[in-house]
Design an enzyme around this catalytic site. Sequence first.
Site, PDB file in Angstrom:
ATOM      1  N   TYR A  59       1.035  -1.228   0.239  1.00 26.67           N
ATOM      2  CA  TYR A  59      -0.231  -0.018  -0.158  1.00 26.67           C
ATOM      3  C   TYR A  59       0.938   1.085   0.018  1.00 26.67           C
ATOM      4  O   TYR A  59       1.864   1.266   0.750  1.00 26.67           O
ATOM      5  CB  TYR A  59      -1.080   0.092   1.299  1.00 26.67           C
TER       6      TYR A  59
ATOM      7  N   TRP B  53       1.347   5.801  -1.514  1.00 22.46           N
ATOM      8  CA  TRP B  53       1.104   6.658  -2.407  1.00 22.46           C
ATOM      9  C   TRP B  53       2.267   7.058  -3.542  1.00 22.46           C
ATOM     10  O   TRP B  53       2.044   7.894  -4.287  1.00 22.46           O
ATOM     11  CB  TRP B  53       1.062   7.895  -1.681  1.00 22.46           C
TER      12      TRP B  53
HETATM   13  N1  LIG Z   1      -1.540   8.549  12.441  1.00 21.78           N
HETATM   14  C1  LIG Z   1      -1.825   8.551  11.169  1.00 21.78           C
HETATM   15  N2  LIG Z   1      -1.454   7.704  10.229  1.00 21.78           N
HETATM   16  C2  LIG Z   1      -1.891   7.643   9.058  1.00 21.78           C
HETATM   17  C3  LIG Z   1      -3.082   8.554   8.546  1.00 21.78           C
HETATM   18  C4  LIG Z   1      -3.485   9.585   9.418  1.00 21.78           C
HETATM   19  O1  LIG Z   1      -4.452  10.146   9.373  1.00 21.78           O
HETATM   20  N3  LIG Z   1      -3.162   9.293  10.886  1.00 21.78           N
HETATM   21  N4  LIG Z   1      -3.392   8.331   7.340  1.00 21.78           N
HETATM   22  C5  LIG Z   1      -3.191   7.287   6.569  1.00 21.78           C
HETATM   23  C6  LIG Z   1      -3.394   7.617   5.012  1.00 21.78           C
HETATM   24  S1  LIG Z   1      -5.062   8.022   4.558  1.00 21.78           S
HETATM   25  C7  LIG Z   1      -2.553   7.077   4.167  1.00 21.78           C
HETATM   26  S2  LIG Z   1      -2.881   6.998   2.468  1.00 21.78           S
HETATM   27  C8  LIG Z   1      -1.237   6.555   4.530  1.00 21.78           C
HETATM   28  C9  LIG Z   1      -0.089   7.175   3.532  1.00 21.78           C
HETATM   29  O2  LIG Z   1       0.973   6.332   3.609  1.00 21.78           O
HETATM   30  P1  LIG Z   1       2.016   6.048   2.426  1.00 21.78           P
HETATM   31  O3  LIG Z   1       1.264   6.063   1.079  1.00 21.78           O
HETATM   32  O4  LIG Z   1       2.810   4.860   2.698  1.00 21.78           O
HETATM   33  O5  LIG Z   1       3.077   7.252   2.593  1.00 21.78           O
HETATM   34  P2  LIG Z   1       4.082   7.830   1.426  1.00 21.78           P
HETATM   35  O6  LIG Z   1       4.810   8.637   2.362  1.00 21.78           O
HETATM   36  O7  LIG Z   1       3.101   8.739   0.566  1.00 21.78           O
HETATM   37  O8  LIG Z   1       4.680   6.787   0.815  1.00 21.78           O
HETATM   38  C10 LIG Z   1       5.113   6.725  -0.389  1.00 21.78           C
HETATM   39  C11 LIG Z   1       6.558   5.903  -0.368  1.00 21.78           C
HETATM   40  O9  LIG Z   1       6.852   5.557  -2.031  1.00 21.78           O
HETATM   41  C12 LIG Z   1       8.013   6.180  -2.395  1.00 21.78           C
HETATM   42  N5  LIG Z   1       8.003   6.230  -3.663  1.00 21.78           N
HETATM   43  C13 LIG Z   1       7.629   7.423  -4.507  1.00 21.78           C
HETATM   44  N6  LIG Z   1       7.832   7.174  -5.727  1.00 21.78           N
HETATM   45  C14 LIG Z   1       8.339   6.031  -6.037  1.00 21.78           C
HETATM   46  C15 LIG Z   1       8.516   5.261  -7.035  1.00 21.78           C
HETATM   47  O10 LIG Z   1       8.744   5.647  -8.221  1.00 21.78           O
HETATM   48  N7  LIG Z   1       9.021   3.969  -6.952  1.00 21.78           N
HETATM   49  C16 LIG Z   1       9.211   3.311  -5.703  1.00 21.78           C
HETATM   50  N8  LIG Z   1       9.603   2.135  -5.514  1.00 21.78           N
HETATM   51  N9  LIG Z   1       8.708   4.145  -4.505  1.00 21.78           N
HETATM   52  C17 LIG Z   1       8.367   5.400  -4.587  1.00 21.78           C
HETATM   53  C18 LIG Z   1       8.305   7.510  -1.572  1.00 21.78           C
HETATM   54  O11 LIG Z   1       9.668   7.764  -1.406  1.00 21.78           O
HETATM   55  C19 LIG Z   1       7.618   6.887  -0.153  1.00 21.78           C
HETATM   56  O12 LIG Z   1       8.462   6.600   0.620  1.00 21.78           O
HETATM   57  O13 LIG Z   1      -0.808   6.852   5.904  1.00 21.78           O
HETATM   58  C20 LIG Z   1      -2.113   6.385   6.792  1.00 21.78           C
HETATM   59  N10 LIG Z   1      -1.401   6.609   8.085  1.00 21.78           N
HETATM   60  N1  LIG Z   2      -1.128  18.494   1.966  1.00 22.14           N
HETATM   61  C1  LIG Z   2      -1.570  17.260   2.023  1.00 22.14           C
HETATM   62  N2  LIG Z   2      -2.739  16.875   1.359  1.00 22.14           N
HETATM   63  C2  LIG Z   2      -3.271  15.731   1.500  1.00 22.14           C
HETATM   64  C3  LIG Z   2      -2.493  14.472   2.068  1.00 22.14           C
HETATM   65  C4  LIG Z   2      -1.353  14.863   2.610  1.00 22.14           C
HETATM   66  O1  LIG Z   2      -0.408  13.987   3.388  1.00 22.14           O
HETATM   67  N3  LIG Z   2      -0.918  16.314   2.720  1.00 22.14           N
HETATM   68  N4  LIG Z   2      -3.015  13.307   2.001  1.00 22.14           N
HETATM   69  C5  LIG Z   2      -4.110  12.741   1.497  1.00 22.14           C
HETATM   70  C6  LIG Z   2      -4.659  11.658   1.547  1.00 22.14           C
HETATM   71  S1  LIG Z   2      -4.025  10.269   1.115  1.00 22.14           S
HETATM   72  C7  LIG Z   2      -6.006  11.619   2.114  1.00 22.14           C
HETATM   73  S2  LIG Z   2      -6.510  10.041   2.508  1.00 22.14           S
HETATM   74  C8  LIG Z   2      -6.557  12.771   2.509  1.00 22.14           C
HETATM   75  C9  LIG Z   2      -7.184  12.986   4.058  1.00 22.14           C
HETATM   76  O2  LIG Z   2      -8.104  13.810   4.192  1.00 22.14           O
HETATM   77  P1  LIG Z   2      -8.773  13.737   5.664  1.00 22.14           P
HETATM   78  O3  LIG Z   2      -8.848  12.457   6.210  1.00 22.14           O
HETATM   79  O4  LIG Z   2     -10.063  14.643   5.679  1.00 22.14           O
HETATM   80  O5  LIG Z   2      -7.849  14.444   6.401  1.00 22.14           O
HETATM   81  P2  LIG Z   2      -7.349  14.424   7.935  1.00 22.14           P
HETATM   82  O6  LIG Z   2      -6.322  15.672   8.232  1.00 22.14           O
HETATM   83  O7  LIG Z   2      -6.984  13.140   8.654  1.00 22.14           O
HETATM   84  O8  LIG Z   2      -8.576  15.084   8.540  1.00 22.14           O
HETATM   85  C10 LIG Z   2      -9.253  16.232   8.356  1.00 22.14           C
HETATM   86  C11 LIG Z   2      -9.538  16.960   9.788  1.00 22.14           C
HETATM   87  O9  LIG Z   2     -10.418  16.143  10.358  1.00 22.14           O
HETATM   88  C12 LIG Z   2     -10.261  16.702  11.746  1.00 22.14           C
HETATM   89  N5  LIG Z   2     -10.569  15.660  12.736  1.00 22.14           N
HETATM   90  C13 LIG Z   2     -10.053  14.821  13.034  1.00 22.14           C
HETATM   91  N6  LIG Z   2     -10.861  13.700  13.850  1.00 22.14           N
HETATM   92  C14 LIG Z   2     -11.827  14.547  13.994  1.00 22.14           C
HETATM   93  C15 LIG Z   2     -13.141  14.390  14.619  1.00 22.14           C
HETATM   94  O10 LIG Z   2     -13.342  13.433  15.393  1.00 22.14           O
HETATM   95  N7  LIG Z   2     -14.203  15.216  14.404  1.00 22.14           N
HETATM   96  C16 LIG Z   2     -13.937  16.267  13.541  1.00 22.14           C
HETATM   97  N8  LIG Z   2     -15.073  17.020  13.492  1.00 22.14           N
HETATM   98  N9  LIG Z   2     -12.951  16.449  12.934  1.00 22.14           N
HETATM   99  C17 LIG Z   2     -11.775  15.950  13.074  1.00 22.14           C
HETATM  100  C18 LIG Z   2      -8.823  17.132  11.732  1.00 22.14           C
HETATM  101  O11 LIG Z   2      -8.452  17.930  12.783  1.00 22.14           O
HETATM  102  C19 LIG Z   2      -8.342  17.537  10.039  1.00 22.14           C
HETATM  103  O12 LIG Z   2      -8.566  19.101  10.136  1.00 22.14           O
HETATM  104  O13 LIG Z   2      -5.852  14.061   2.352  1.00 22.14           O
HETATM  105  C20 LIG Z   2      -5.207  14.102   1.134  1.00 22.14           C
HETATM  106  N10 LIG Z   2      -4.607  15.342   0.966  1.00 22.14           N
HETATM  107 MO   LIG Z   3      -4.895   8.488   2.279  1.00 18.50          MO
END
Ligand SMILES: Nc1nc2c(c(=O)[nH]1)N[C@H]1C(S)=C(S)[C@@H](COP(=O)(O)OP(=O)(O)OC[C@H]3O[C@@H](n4cnc5c(=O)[nH]c(N)nc54)[C@H](O)[C@@H]3O)O[C@H]1N2
Ligand SMILES: Nc1nc2c(c(=O)[nH]1)N[C@H]1C(S)=C(S)[C@@H](COP(=O)(O)OP(=O)(O)OC[C@H]3O[C@@H](n4cnc5c(=O)[nH]c(N)nc54)[C@H](O)[C@@H]3O)O[C@H]1N2
Ligand SMILES: [Mo]
Length: 856
Positions: free
Chosen positions: A154, A156
């Site tokens: 999994y 990005w």
């Molecule tokens: N506490 C907490 N944890 C969370 C979340 C949260 O809200 N709170 N959010 C969750 C969510 S929604 C998500 S989506 C995940 C995100 O978690 P990840 O998707 O695992 O995070 P990224 O840092 O985007 O990791 C992408 C990796 O791919 C590598 N990469 C980029 N391009 C290439 C390529 O061309 N080839 C290869 N082989 N590698 C490449 C980058 O260097 C990086 O190491 O985190 C989750 N974890």
């Molecule tokens: N710049 C930037 N943009 C991103 C990403 C990134 O890493 N960086 N990640 C991308 C990805 S993979 C995803 S999944 C999306 C994530 O998009 P979201 O899941 O919507 O993002 P979060 O930052 O986890 O949460 C959004 C807001 O919810 C609030 N929140 C948390 N818990 C609660 C709650 O219990 N109640 C309420 N009312 N609010 C709460 C947090 O304070 C935050 O401001 O964003 C995408 N966009």
């Molecule tokens: Mo995500």
Amino acid sequence: MNEKRRNLLKGAALLGAMPVAMKFSPLSDLVGLSASELGTGLVKNGEVVTAAHWGMLKVTVKDGVIVKSEPLQKTSEISNPLQNFTADMVYKSRIKYPMVRKSYLANPDSPKPELRGRDEWVRVSYEDVIKLVARELKKTRKQKGNQSVFAGSYGWKSSGNVHNSRILLHRFMNLSGGFVGSLGDYSTGASQVIMPHVVGSIEVYEQQTSWPVVLENSKVVVIWGANPISTLRIAWTSTDEQGFKYFEELKKSNIEVIVIDPVRTQTVQYFDKARWIAPRPNTDTAMMLGMCHYLYTSGKYDKNFIETYTSGFDKFVPYLLGKTDGTPKNLEWASKICDLPAKLIKELADKFMDNRTMLMSGWGMQRAHHGEQAHWTMVTLAAMLGQIGLPGGGFGLSYHYSNGGAPTCKGGVIGGINSSSVGNFDEQGNFIGTAFGEFDSHGQFIGKAAKGAAGTGQSWLQKATKYAFPVARIADALLNPGKVIDHNGKKITYPDIDFIYWVGGNPLVHHQDINTLVKAWRKPRTIVVNDPYWTPTAKMADIVFPTTTQYERNDITMTGDYSNMNIVPMKQVVAKFAEARDDYQIFSDLCKAYADKLVLAYTENGKTEFDWIKEYYDAAYAQVSSTPDLVTDMKPFEEFWAENKPVNFASTPESDAWVRFGEFREDPILNAIGTPSGLIEIYSETIAAMKYDDCKAHPMWFEPIEWLGMKNKPAEFHMLSPHPTDRLHSQLSNTALRDRYAVADREPVWINTKDAKKKGIKNGDLVRVYNARGEVLAGAVVSDDIKEGVVKLDEGAWYDPDASGLCKNGCPNVLTIDIPTSKLANGNISHTALVNIEKFKGKAPELTAFKDPKFA
Ligand SMILES: Nc1nc2c(c(=O)[nH]1)N[C@H]1C(S)=C(S)[C@@H](COP(=O)(O)OP(=O)(O)OC[C@H]3O[C@@H](n4cnc5c(=O)[nH]c(N)nc54)[C@H](O)[C@@H]3O)O[C@H]1N2
Ligand SMILES: Nc1nc2c(c(=O)[nH]1)N[C@H]1C(S)=C(S)[C@@H](COP(=O)(O)OP(=O)(O)OC[C@H]3O[C@@H](n4cnc5c(=O)[nH]c(N)nc54)[C@H](O)[C@@H]3O)O[C@H]1N2
Ligand SMILES: [Mo]
């Protein structure tokens, strides 16, 4: 708009979001030149156009070195600094050579997995590492079967439809024998499983009521647990940057904006006139139930909508009134749970009822214990408000993500590399095509019964795919092979995983309760990682392949996961770094080493990156050329590529005027939604039949395992770990962007001014954040922009453990909880965690997150 058009829109949105498994007609003969004849003449001095998740870029190169990176277009006043750090992405924290962990190299059969992350690294030639991986993978499959190979992988990764590392890995694994994958994602784990039961579609990745309709009709916009001014900096393909433009228009309009979030986010700050309402974290379900109770008992709700468009309301009402459990879910009850005045909750309910209101929800509230309930309750509330399917009314779960609501354009859609399950060969041994794999709605491969790699008719795919488990159960699965879990009405048996291959993701940062994951990570015999950088995950592997960044290869992408607005050339900007290779190259070579003929299937008889790029482009060009009345600037491939400019497509009057659930509202019988009843299910017989104790037949308030309102709190503060504004998860951590936010050279932790005073913490202090699961260092940001009792530590800081396991950089997942949302969806609960915080005493340990590991 008719059914066909609606399906088309839906399809387009999905394809945009997850470009997998598309089959297009063979190369068109519209242009003469073969793709491989194009060559890769690099620009030594000049400007190159490319695209990243954070938008279309113009990169300036001088003497072969990146000196500047800018946005290619400017759509709004809202800036996106992620676009300016391309040079750091190419030159910092890179892995230079293929590396193998010393103990693994010495004895792959007994590789001392406990030394992962601490062992020495040994530089080995690329050819030898290819042979090593092929040999050990074969050995694992022979000894333990395909179901012991985990390649869910999994993450990005980077943009680009050819160099899609995760799909490239799956393609290799499928051809060579099969693998165990994962289900769902971290983003919307709970919502994407519950929503199909409630409204018949996943909602979270679907086109929203179009922005022009919202701007024209809504009187109130509620941004509920979302931070679009931050999260719209990026998109799954590449952002079309329309979201910022529309939020800017919203700011200029007379529409009232209300933000409900424990944090006074960039979004609240951007809308200087927005009302900020800060509930206790994880209590939105109770707030909404309070509104439902008030609307019901006051008789104000839309009875006609409930009768015509929903099913099971009558079975929900006894719960709402407290007849089933003795607790009426009234305003006072809600007020106590979410720590907001009852009067305010009532006022909001009245306002939503009396004005055309769009509830725009983010996903943070469903990334929490019992996260299924939040959006189910929101749909129930929206149904009582009676505005679903009206222009500018109802709810939307993707306005904050990938520019949902930017109208879908009419044009061509390019294809992408697929994870084709199996190759077919003619008598001469030439590859003659693939049996295409099947995918679920999240782009997860779910297999296909077909012949095995060498045509021997194995049923390995069925065997391995049967073991796919919910993505965030990875640590649980590694630790408990054979355990049977419930998932959305099914039983899943964890496989016995002995080999992990991860590309394009960073699990040692993204997964909850990292200390447990580290223990689980010691179970498999072999862990291989491809990444451009020495990430925490690369440091914890046995074998690492340095890969190119997207700026070191040619590719193509679309912008706009929902809009399909542009086709962008992603031109190679600079030469490949050190010994970095493309994932496509690595997996092609692994195919060769595994079984010679596989490489023919893998590359479809030797296609280069250019052959693929041209094939995808030509297919879109053929679509466009055969669509009458379509005016575009799309040109034949050679001209497009030479021009160094994106293709633009325009929206249509129909998509500009599109209203989500509009057809359903017009005729709920003819345009029934995909639930068993064809109606919005406030009570689900399907879920009732699962008999789960943690997700029942109608929306309910369940106490989270940890929250501020609980008795005997195990720690003092509720920690939120939202998505970082100046990064994409862990990506861009290793750039100078970090200088903008790091405090005391650590990840910043926000704490309320009053709380900080009580704890003797000052702005800029180095602090220790801890609980029973672990501890991290962070830099204090003392502020009134966060509710009392709540702290914020963004996800994505590179995990940087010292010998005792303390993270020196401030990765919040050392502190989060690794249990599922419920048996229904098994989503992660990263926004549910209590922590303590105190001033750090003693000598601050050195930060090593961005340093190369020993001997690398
Ligand atoms: N506490 C907490 N944890 C969370 C979340 C949260 O809200 N709170 N959010 C969750 C969510 S929604 C998500 S989506 C995940 C995100 O978690 P990840 O998707 O695992 O995070 P990224 O840092 O985007 O990791 C992408 C990796 O791919 C590598 N990469 C980029 N391009 C290439 C390529 O061309 N080839 C290869 N082989 N590698 C490449 C980058 O260097 C990086 O190491 O985190 C989750 N974890
Ligand atoms: N710049 C930037 N943009 C991103 C990403 C990134 O890493 N960086 N990640 C991308 C990805 S993979 C995803 S999944 C999306 C994530 O998009 P979201 O899941 O919507 O993002 P979060 O930052 O986890 O949460 C959004 C807001 O919810 C609030 N929140 C948390 N818990 C609660 C709650 O219990 N109640 C309420 N009312 N609010 C709460 C947090 O304070 C935050 O401001 O964003 C995408 N966009
Ligand atoms: Mo995500």
